[in-house]
Design an enzyme around this catalytic site. Structure first.
Site, PDB file in Angstrom:
ATOM      1  N   GLY A   1       0.807  -1.228   0.000  1.00  0.00           N
ATOM      2  CA  GLY A   1       0.000   0.000   0.000  1.00  0.00           C
ATOM      3  C   GLY A   1       0.831   1.264   0.000  1.00  0.00           C
ATOM      4  O   GLY A   1       2.056   1.234   0.117  1.00  0.00           O
TER       5      GLY A   1
ATOM      6  N   GLY B   1       2.488   3.630   1.612  1.00  0.00           N
ATOM      7  CA  GLY B   1       2.992   3.845   2.963  1.00  0.00           C
ATOM      8  C   GLY B   1       3.512   5.256   3.171  1.00  0.00           C
ATOM      9  O   GLY B   1       3.586   5.748   4.293  1.00  0.00           O
ATOM     10  N   ARG B   2       3.905   5.877   2.068  1.00  0.00           N
ATOM     11  CA  ARG B   2       4.327   7.279   2.184  1.00  0.00           C
ATOM     12  C   ARG B   2       3.930   8.073   0.955  1.00  0.00           C
ATOM     13  O   ARG B   2       4.600   9.014   0.551  1.00  0.00           O
ATOM     14  CB  ARG B   2       5.816   7.363   2.403  1.00  0.00           C
TER      15      ARG B   2
ATOM     16  N   ASP C   1       8.079   5.554   8.522  1.00  0.00           N
ATOM     17  CA  ASP C   1       7.558   6.841   8.997  1.00  0.00           C
ATOM     18  C   ASP C   1       6.728   7.630   7.989  1.00  0.00           C
ATOM     19  O   ASP C   1       6.230   8.711   8.292  1.00  0.00           O
ATOM     20  CB  ASP C   1       8.723   7.719   9.469  1.00  0.00           C
ATOM     21  N   GLY C   2       6.622   7.120   6.765  1.00  0.00           N
ATOM     22  CA  GLY C   2       5.822   7.838   5.769  1.00  0.00           C
ATOM     23  C   GLY C   2       6.513   9.045   5.178  1.00  0.00           C
ATOM     24  O   GLY C   2       5.897   9.821   4.444  1.00  0.00           O
TER      25      GLY C   2
ATOM     26  N   ASP D   1       4.604  -4.116  -7.040  1.00  0.00           N
ATOM     27  CA  ASP D   1       3.927  -2.919  -6.536  1.00  0.00           C
ATOM     28  C   ASP D   1       4.520  -1.662  -7.170  1.00  0.00           C
ATOM     29  O   ASP D   1       3.968  -0.578  -7.002  1.00  0.00           O
ATOM     30  CB  ASP D   1       4.039  -2.839  -5.006  1.00  0.00           C
ATOM     31  N   ASN D   2       5.631  -1.811  -7.874  1.00  0.00           N
ATOM     32  CA  ASN D   2       6.240  -0.659  -8.538  1.00  0.00           C
ATOM     33  C   ASN D   2       6.025  -0.700 -10.046  1.00  0.00           C
ATOM     34  O   ASN D   2       6.768  -0.088 -10.804  1.00  0.00           O
ATOM     35  CB  ASN D   2       7.741  -0.599  -8.222  1.00  0.00           C
TER      36      ASN D   2
HETATM   37  P1  AMP Z   1       9.195   0.757  -2.557  1.00  0.00           P
HETATM   38  O1  AMP Z   1       9.584  -0.586  -3.061  1.00  0.00           O
HETATM   39  O2  AMP Z   1      10.326   1.636  -2.135  1.00  0.00           O
HETATM   40  O3  AMP Z   1       8.319   1.465  -3.531  1.00  0.00           O
HETATM   41  O4  AMP Z   1       8.344   0.578  -1.209  1.00  0.00           O
HETATM   42  C1  AMP Z   1       7.748  -0.622  -0.821  1.00  0.00           C
HETATM   43  C2  AMP Z   1       6.667  -0.371   0.193  1.00  0.00           C
HETATM   44  O5  AMP Z   1       7.208   0.244   1.353  1.00  0.00           O
HETATM   45  C3  AMP Z   1       5.547   0.528  -0.290  1.00  0.00           C
HETATM   46  O6  AMP Z   1       4.358   0.053   0.278  1.00  0.00           O
HETATM   47  C4  AMP Z   1       5.921   1.863   0.296  1.00  0.00           C
HETATM   48  O7  AMP Z   1       4.808   2.692   0.497  1.00  0.00           O
HETATM   49  C5  AMP Z   1       6.546   1.458   1.621  1.00  0.00           C
HETATM   50  N1  AMP Z   1       7.512   2.446   2.111  1.00  0.00           N
HETATM   51  C6  AMP Z   1       8.728   2.738   1.598  1.00  0.00           C
HETATM   52  N2  AMP Z   1       9.322   3.705   2.315  1.00  0.00           N
HETATM   53  C7  AMP Z   1       8.468   4.050   3.302  1.00  0.00           C
HETATM   54  C8  AMP Z   1       8.497   4.991   4.370  1.00  0.00           C
HETATM   55  N3  AMP Z   1       9.538   5.789   4.588  1.00  0.00           N
HETATM   56  N4  AMP Z   1       7.415   5.049   5.185  1.00  0.00           N
HETATM   57  C9  AMP Z   1       6.354   4.256   4.988  1.00  0.00           C
HETATM   58  N5  AMP Z   1       6.262   3.353   4.018  1.00  0.00           N
HETATM   59  C10 AMP Z   1       7.306   3.242   3.175  1.00  0.00           C
HETATM   60 MG    MG Z   2       6.782   1.517  -4.355  1.00  0.00          MG
END
Ligand code: AMP
Ligand code: MG
Length: 529
Positions: free
Chosen positions: A100, A102-103, A134-135, A274-275
Site C-alpha cells: 500500500g 505507505g508514504r 515513517d511515511g 507494486d512498482n
Molecule cells: P518501494 O519498493 O520503495 O516502492 O516501497 C515498498 C513499500 O514500502 C511501499 O508500500 C511503500 O509505500 C513502503 N515504504 C517505503 N518507504 C516508506 C516509508 N519511509 N514510510 C512508509 N512506508 C514506506
Molecule cells: Mg513503491
C-alpha cells in the site's frame, strides 16, 4: 490557485470505513482516507511550469502561498479528500502481502483540457500502510525522483511526472546504507502527477485476499476510466473478455516501456510488482541508476547486490515475470488461462522484434531484419569487453561515416575512443574485436543509400546526448543541501532537451569522473529513501 477537481477513484471504489491512521491490514477496500502531515517550515525548491500547465495551473499559481500549502501537505484544499491506496506485491520475487501507499498520499484527481490527472504527494506522512516506517522521504531521494521523472519524460520514456519538490523543514532519520549508521537528513515532499497510480499490486491484493467482488470492481473501474477502447476492439476480438483486452494492453505498454529503458540505459533498481504501473509508465524512482559503462549485469541497488535480480540486462524478463503475476491476479475473472498464456507468449516474440528494431535504430539501421540480429548481438558483446560509456558510444557512433570516407576501421575506432574509460591496446584483442565489428557494420551501412548526415540525425534522435548520470544527481543533492538550488535548475533545463546539442553544456557530455566510481549515491544506492 484553483484545482479543477474531478475525483473518481475515491468516489467509485470502496473506501476503508476506518478513518484513524493506525497501521492495519485493510480488507474489502481499495483505499483509506488519510490526512497529510503538516510540515514545520515548507519551502518550494523547484517546480515544473510544464507539469503545472498540464493540470491547469499558471506560473503565478506556482509562486502562490496556496501552492506551497497544498503541495507540501500543510493544508488540504476544500473539497479534496486525500487517500492512500491499498495494494500488495511481490518484492524481489516473493509475495509480500499488503504493502500500500505507505508514504504516498493521493490528493485528488483534476481535469484539464479533457485529460484527467491524479496528484500524489510522496513523503507527506504516515498512512495505515506505513508498516514499520515513517511515511516520510528525504531530500536526496525526492530530488532524484523530481529530476529523473522529468528527464525521462523528455527522453520520450513513459513515466509519471513531477510537479514540485518541496523541502519540509523537518529532519528524517535514515540509515542510508543499512550499516547501523543512522543519521538525520532533511525531508522533502514531491508531488507526482500521472493519469493514475494504479499498480499491478492493486489487483494482486484483492486476488490474494480472495476478494473477487472487489477485484472485478477495480478491473471494471480501470477499464472504464483508463482503457476505454479495450472492450470495443475489432471484430475478431468481439467475444474477448474486456479483462483480456485490458491485460493485452498492459502487456504491450509494459514491453514498450522496458524497451525504452534499455534504449537510454535506465536501470529501475526495484521492479517489484507494486512498482509496476498498469499504464506502462516508469513509477517509483528509488535506487535507480543510469548505465555508464555498458554492462548487462549492472544494478545500482545495493539491496539487490547479491542476486542482481533487477540488473540492466534482466529488466525485460522481469517485466514478463511481473505480467505473469498480474495474469494470475486477473485469472479468477476469466477462469481460462489460455488467453493469458497467449499474450505472455506473444510478449517473448514481440520483445525480440522490438528490441532488435530499437538497437538497430541506435546504430542507424531503420530496416532491421533477423539477418541483422548477429551484428547487434556482436555489438553488445563487444561493448562489454572493456568499460565503455554507453551514452558517449552511441552518440559518437553517429560520426562514423560509411564507405571510404575514412581510411579504415582504425579511424572508426578513433572516433569512438572517448567512450572508453581506458583506450584499448591497439595491438590487443579488444581492438581486434572492434575492428571486426566496425568492418561488418560499415558493410551493412553501405547497403543503404541514406546519407551520413541523415543517418546521424536519425541516430541522434534516439541516442540521448545528456542523461541524468548518477553523479550529476548527487552533485545537485550536495549543492541543494548546502542551500543552493541552482544545479537543480541547470540540470532540469539541460535534461529538457536531451537529444539536442547544447554547446554550453558540453561538460555534462563526459564520462563519469573517477571520484564518483565507488561513491555512495553515485554508483551505490540503497532502498533507504
Ligand atoms: P518501494 O519498493 O520503495 O516502492 O516501497 C515498498 C513499500 O514500502 C511501499 O508500500 C511503500 O509505500 C513502503 N515504504 C517505503 N518507504 C516508506 C516509508 N519511509 N514510510 C512508509 N512506508 C514506506
Ligand atoms: Mg513503491
Amino acid at each position: 490557485m484553483k484545482l479543477k477537481l474531478s475525483d473518481h477513484f475515491n468516489d467509485e471504489l470502496p473506501a476503508d470505513p476506518q478513518l484513524t491512521n493506525q497501521r492495519r491490514q485493510v480488507r474489502g477496500a481499495a483505499f483509506s482516507f488519510v490526512t497529510p502531515r503538516v510540515p514545520s517550515a515548507p519551502k518550494v525548491l523547484h517546480a515544473s511550469q510544464e507539469v503545472a500547465q498540464l493540470i491547469g495551473l499558471s506560473a503565478d499559481d506556482l509562486a502562490s502561498k496556496d501552492f506551497l500549502a497544498t503541495f507540501s501537505g500543510a493544508r488540504v484544499p476544500e473539497g479534496v479528500r486525500p487517500y492512500a491506496m491499498c495494494y500488495g506485491g511481490h518484492q524481489f520475487g516473493n509475495w509480500a502481502g499488503q504493502l500500500g501507499d505507505g508514504r504516498a498520499i493521493n490528493l485528488c484527481e483534476v481535469k484539464h483540457q479533457d485529460k484527467r490527472w491524479t496528484l500524489q504527494l510522496k513523503g507527506a506522512g504516515e498512512t495505515p500502510y506505513s508498516r514499520t516506517a515513517d511515511g516520510l522521504a528525504v531530500l536526496r531521494s525526492s530530488l532524484r525522483e523530481h529530476l529523473c521523472s522529468e528527464a525521462m519524460f523528455h527522453l520520450g520514456v513513459p513515466t509519471t511526472r513531477s510537479l514540485s519538490l518541496i523541502a519540509t523543514g523537518d529532519d528524517v532519520m535514515r540509515d542510508m546504507m543499512y550499516d547501523g549508521n543512522a543519521a538525520y537528513e532533511p525531508g522533502a515532499v514531491v508531488c507526482r502527477v500521472a493519469e493514475s497510480f494504479i499498480r499491478f499490486g492493486n489487483f494482486q491484493i484483492f486476488a490474494a485476499n480472495g476478494d473477487i467482488e472487489n477485484l472485478q470492481r477495480l478491473t471494471d473501474y480501470t477499464i472504464k476510466h483508463h482503457f476505454p477502447l479495450t472492450d470495443t476492439g475489432d471484430e475478431s476480438s468481439q467475444d474477448e473478455s474486456p479483462t483480456i483486452g485490458f491485460f493485452r494492453e498492459v502487456a504491450t505498454r509494459s514491453l514498450d516501456m522496458v524497451i525504452h529503458w534499455q534504449r537510454v540505459g535506465f536501470v529501475h533498481g526495484v521492479m517489484n510488482t507494486d512498482n509496476m504501473s498498469i499504464h506502462g509508465q516508469t513509477i517509483d524512482f528509488g535506487p535507480y541508476g543510469w548505465l555508464e559503462g555498458y554492462d548487462h549485469d549492472w544494478t545500482p541497488n545495493t539491496t539487490d547486490r547479491q542476486h542482481r535480480r533487477y540488473r540492466y540486462g534482466h529488466q525485460p524478463q522481469i517485466v514478463l515475470w511481473n505480467l505473469l503475476q498480474l495474469a494470475n491476479a486477473l485469472y479468477p475473472l476469466v477462469e481460462n488461462a489460455d488467453p493469458f498464456q497467449e499474450i505472455l507468449h506473444d510478449f517473448q516474440s514481440q520483445f525480440e522484434i522490438k528490441y532488435n528494431a530499437m538497437m538497430g535504430a541506435k546504430i542507424g539501421l531503420s530496416d532491421v531484419t533477423s539477418a541483422d540480429y548477429k551484428l547487434l548481438a556482436d555489438l553488445e558483446e563487444t561493448l562489454q569487453l572493456t568499460e565503455t560509456d554507453m551514452t558517449l558510444f552511441f552518440r559518437l557512433l553517429a560520426d562514423v561515416p560509411k564507405s571510404s570516407t575514412v581510411r579504415g576501421e582504425a579511424d572508426a575506432l578513433a572516433i569512438i575512443d572517448d567512450a572508453f574509460y581506458q583506450s584499448p591496446d591497439p595491438a590487443g584483442a579488444v581492438t581486434a574485436s572492434w575492428q571486426k565489428w566496425f568492418c561488418n557494420y560499415r558493410l551493412r551501412l553501405n547497403q543503404s543509400d541514406q546519407s551520413n548526415a541523415d543517418r546521424a540525425a536519425d541516430m541522434n534522435a534516439v541516442n540521448p546526448k545528456y542523461v541524468l548520470r548518477n553523479y550529476m544527481a548527487q552533485l545537485a543533492i550536495d549543492k541543494t543541501t548546502a542551500g543552493d538550488v541552482s544545479l537543480i535548475v541547470e540540470l532540469y533545463q539541460l535534461l529538457k532537451r536531451p537529444y539536442d546539442e547544447q554547446p554550453d553544456c558540453e561538460k555534462w557530455f563526459a564520462k563519469r569522473p573517477e571520484w564518483a566510481r565507488n561513491k555512495v549515491g553515485c554508483s551505490m544506492l540503497s532502498c533507504s529513501s
